[in-house]
Write an enzyme that holds these catalytic residues in place. Structure first.
Site, PDB file in Angstrom:
ATOM      1  N   LYS A 209       0.908  -1.175   0.062  1.00 26.09           N
ATOM      2  CA  LYS A 209       0.040  -0.017   0.027  1.00 26.09           C
ATOM      3  C   LYS A 209       0.801   1.262  -0.023  1.00 26.09           C
ATOM      4  O   LYS A 209       0.617   2.198  -0.709  1.00 26.09           O
ATOM      5  CB  LYS A 209      -0.967  -0.038   1.120  1.00 26.09           C
ATOM      6  N   GLU A 215      10.192  -5.498   4.253  1.00 27.86           N
ATOM      7  CA  GLU A 215      10.562  -7.031   3.823  1.00 27.86           C
ATOM      8  C   GLU A 215       9.976  -6.964   2.322  1.00 27.86           C
ATOM      9  O   GLU A 215      10.749  -7.532   1.480  1.00 27.86           O
ATOM     10  CB  GLU A 215       9.495  -7.719   4.537  1.00 27.86           C
ATOM     11  N   GLY A 270      -5.278  -3.465   5.033  1.00 28.97           N
ATOM     12  CA  GLY A 270      -4.509  -4.849   4.625  1.00 28.97           C
ATOM     13  C   GLY A 270      -4.941  -6.177   4.557  1.00 28.97           C
ATOM     14  O   GLY A 270      -5.391  -6.953   3.412  1.00 28.97           O
ATOM     15  N   ARG A 271      -5.794  -6.676   5.570  1.00 25.61           N
ATOM     16  CA  ARG A 271      -6.149  -7.809   5.819  1.00 25.61           C
ATOM     17  C   ARG A 271      -7.813  -7.861   5.056  1.00 25.61           C
ATOM     18  O   ARG A 271      -8.377  -9.081   5.036  1.00 25.61           O
ATOM     19  CB  ARG A 271      -6.058  -8.249   7.305  1.00 25.61           C
ATOM     20  N   GLU A 356      -4.934 -10.130  14.202  1.00 22.94           N
ATOM     21  CA  GLU A 356      -4.682  -8.529  14.065  1.00 22.94           C
ATOM     22  C   GLU A 356      -5.745  -7.721  14.150  1.00 22.94           C
ATOM     23  O   GLU A 356      -5.499  -6.507  14.608  1.00 22.94           O
ATOM     24  CB  GLU A 356      -3.991  -8.460  12.666  1.00 22.94           C
ATOM     25  N   HIS A 387      -4.675 -36.680  13.276  1.00 26.15           N
ATOM     26  CA  HIS A 387      -3.435 -37.252  13.736  1.00 26.15           C
ATOM     27  C   HIS A 387      -2.365 -36.577  14.287  1.00 26.15           C
ATOM     28  O   HIS A 387      -1.264 -36.997  14.282  1.00 26.15           O
ATOM     29  CB  HIS A 387      -2.860 -38.206  12.505  1.00 26.15           C
ATOM     30  N   LYS A 515       8.049  -2.997  13.826  1.00 29.35           N
ATOM     31  CA  LYS A 515       8.798  -2.288  12.407  1.00 29.35           C
ATOM     32  C   LYS A 515       9.649  -1.452  13.079  1.00 29.35           C
ATOM     33  O   LYS A 515      10.810  -0.982  12.590  1.00 29.35           O
ATOM     34  CB  LYS A 515       7.766  -1.728  11.728  1.00 29.35           C
TER      35      LYS A 515
END
Length: 553
Positions: A209, A215, A270-271, A356, A387, A515
């Site tokens: 954005k 990163e 963002g999410r 978040e 399992h 950050k």
């Protein structure tokens, strides 16, 4: 805390229904779920809902009619209906960032948006043209070759959503085009992805954005170097990189053509952004027709959420059951158990969406929380989880509500595979509900050849308390429409819970702290900067890194 008439200005435990719910929890705490079916032969039907292609069975929950009525009352007392309307109207409900929250607008059909949001239509049109160019071969790389591989470089919401959906819609992929995702700043992620790719045939999407995410830019710059080490011309960047961002100047400085920048908006978190141009890798993988079907499925759930009564509203029911277990039963986590191979990344996506959004400790209107909020989300696709961690679900001391997700049909019908999968899904939710008592356990040991005395002595090792709640979400087929509806269902569930708890579901200041500190620590690793300015533990670890990497500084 003020005494305003605004529900957000009060703690939720001050609502009249809160104390009533606490009393009701004590009253039914020893009530077996199985007995509720005996008391009401119509329970399975009454405790089921259908909306936007999803069937929700919530009958295997530790709740009765009185409890549901009280939960609906709590939602009313917390002003849920008004908050939903405020979001849909585009009010600035993300108060800490002074932003609207309009991801629902991204699912509107063309022409349905108000004038000030018509640029959403323009971006959809831009995506449509671009996807068609790539699929037809009209879009060519710098050397004139067609694109065979797309690499999406992003992190968080710019990765988890499109990555999950792209995997989930694998049966709908266009042949001849592979879509990859790189998110981790660990060089191994990018290196392993690029090993088998041809620079001349690879297209990169840089999804950020702000175009400042460390990163993402680190990976994007390394991908740029990889491309230029082969094609050896700066002009190649414009033919092999596109971007999704609001920061046009930084994108252009990277070398991406202005015509190949897909805009975003600050009112999309963002999410919640996969419905925007962040979903470009989905559209490239599956085609714009399927991307629009994904949006339409979400829009159908949006309509249900906005119009259905509280007691018949699927996101509200799921949200309030979550509140019930977290705040009145002491649940600390929620298991998401998708019985569909293509939903392998779904739980990871819901982790970000939920944790978040609702991993907060501050009330919207001042002060710190007096109760718990969002649970730890975890899980695995069935039957793999059976399992590994299902042992804890059945016999552990933790109280873990579970959501089971399953399709009635398979994209890959093969023998009895799907009937076995479906049977496992149903058996797990039933086993969680029923459990096993000592008499049953002793009988099983005797059937295994143990003596009566041994069976009695060992019986408690096989006892399972049962009475462990679950929802089962069923779709006819996992397709773009039902997947869109499923995602929107969880989005709205999370929002409802934030309203009940009086928190802001749309900021993420906790993410920002890490950050900030990284920007202080990184220079100390790669330069001669003072390494003694941090705490003793961090200082020692920095020194350890520098001793192993002397070339770094």
């Amino acid at each position: 805390m003020t005494n305003s008439t605004n529900p957000d200005a009060k703690a939720p435990n001050q609502a009249p229904s809160w104390s009533a719910l606490a009393a009701h929890q004590k009253a039914i705490s020893n009530q077996p779920i199985a007995d509720l079916f005996t008391q009401d032969s119509a329970r399975a039907e009454k405790y089921s809902l259908k909306a936007a292609g999803i069937h929700l069975d919530f009958a295997k929950n530790r709740i009765d009619d009185v409890g549901l009525t009280l939960l609906a009352q709590l939602a009313k007392e917390r002003g849920l209906a008004e908050r939903v309307k405020a979001m849909y109207r585009g009010e600035t409900i993300n108060s800490t960032e002074k932003r609207q929250v309009l991801h629902v607008a991204l699912r509107s059909q063309l022409g349905e948006l108000p004038e000030h949001l018509r640029d959403v239509d323009a971006v959809i049109a831009q995506m449509t043209e671009f996807v068609a160019a790539v699929h037809s071969g009209q879009w060519q790389g710098f050397t004139g070759e067609t694109i065979t591989d797309v690499v999406n470089i992003g992190i968080g919401g710019s990765d988890l959503g499109p990555n999950m959906v792209t995997q989930a819609l694998t049966p709908f992929h266009k042949p001849g085009l592979r879509v990859h995702f790189v998110s981790n700043v660990d060089a191994s992620d990018l290196s392993e992805t690029l090993k088998e790719l041809s620079p001349a045939r690879t297209l990169f999407i840089v999804a950020s954005k702000t175009f400042t995410t460390t990163e993402t830019l680190t990976n994007a710059n390394s991908a740029r170097q990889w491309l230029l080490s082969s094609l050896a011309d700066e002009a190649a960047v414009a033919k092999h990189f596109v971007a999704v961002s609001v920061n046009l100047e930084k994108v252009k400085a990277f070398g991406i053509d202005a015509n190949n920048i897909f805009p975003m908006w600050d009112w999309v978190g963002g999410r919640y952004s996969l419905w925007s141009a962040i979903g470009l890798p989905i559209a490239l993988a599956c085609g714009m027709d399927h991307f629009n079907a994904l949006r339409a499925g979400a829009a159908a759930m949006d309509e249900h959420f906005a119009s259905a009564p509280l007691t018949e509203n699927m996101p509200v029911i799921m949200a309030m059951l979550g509140v019930w277990y977290i705040n009145f039963w002491g649940a600390e986590s929620q298991a998401i158990l998708a019985y569909d191979h293509y939903l392998n990344a779904f739980t990871k996506y819901i982790q970000q969406l939920d944790m978040e959004s609702n991993g907060k400790g501050a009330y919207l209107h001042g002060g710190y929380l007096e109760h718990h909020t969002g649970p730890v989300i975890w899980g695995e696709v069935g039957t793999n989880g059976q399992h590994s961690f299902h042992q804890l679900l059945h016999q552990g001391t933790r109280f873990v509500p579970a959501d089971f997700i399953v399709s009635l049909t398979s994209h890959n019908p093969l023998g009895q595979h799907h009937s076995q999968l479906f049977a496992n899904c149903l058996s797990q939710s039933r086993a969680l509900m029923l459990g096993k008592n000592e008499t049953q356990a002793a009988a099983e040991f005797k059937a295994m050849g143990y003596s009566a005395a041994e069976a009695k002595q060992l019986a408690h090792h096989k006892v399972m308390p049962g009475n462990r709640p679950s929802n089962t979400l069923v779709v006819n087929s996992l397709n773009p429409e039902t997947l869109g509806a499923l995602i929107a269902l969880y989005e709205h569930k999370v929002f409802v819970q934030s309203v009940i708890w009086g928190i802001n579901a749309f900021d993420q200041w906790g993410v920002e702290l890490g950050k900030q500190l990284c920007s202080e620590i990184h220079p100390a690793l790669v330069t001669q900067a003072d390494i003694e300015k941090f705490d003793p533990s961090t200082n020692a670890l920095i020194a350890l890194y520098k001793s192993a990497n002397p070339q770094a500084s």
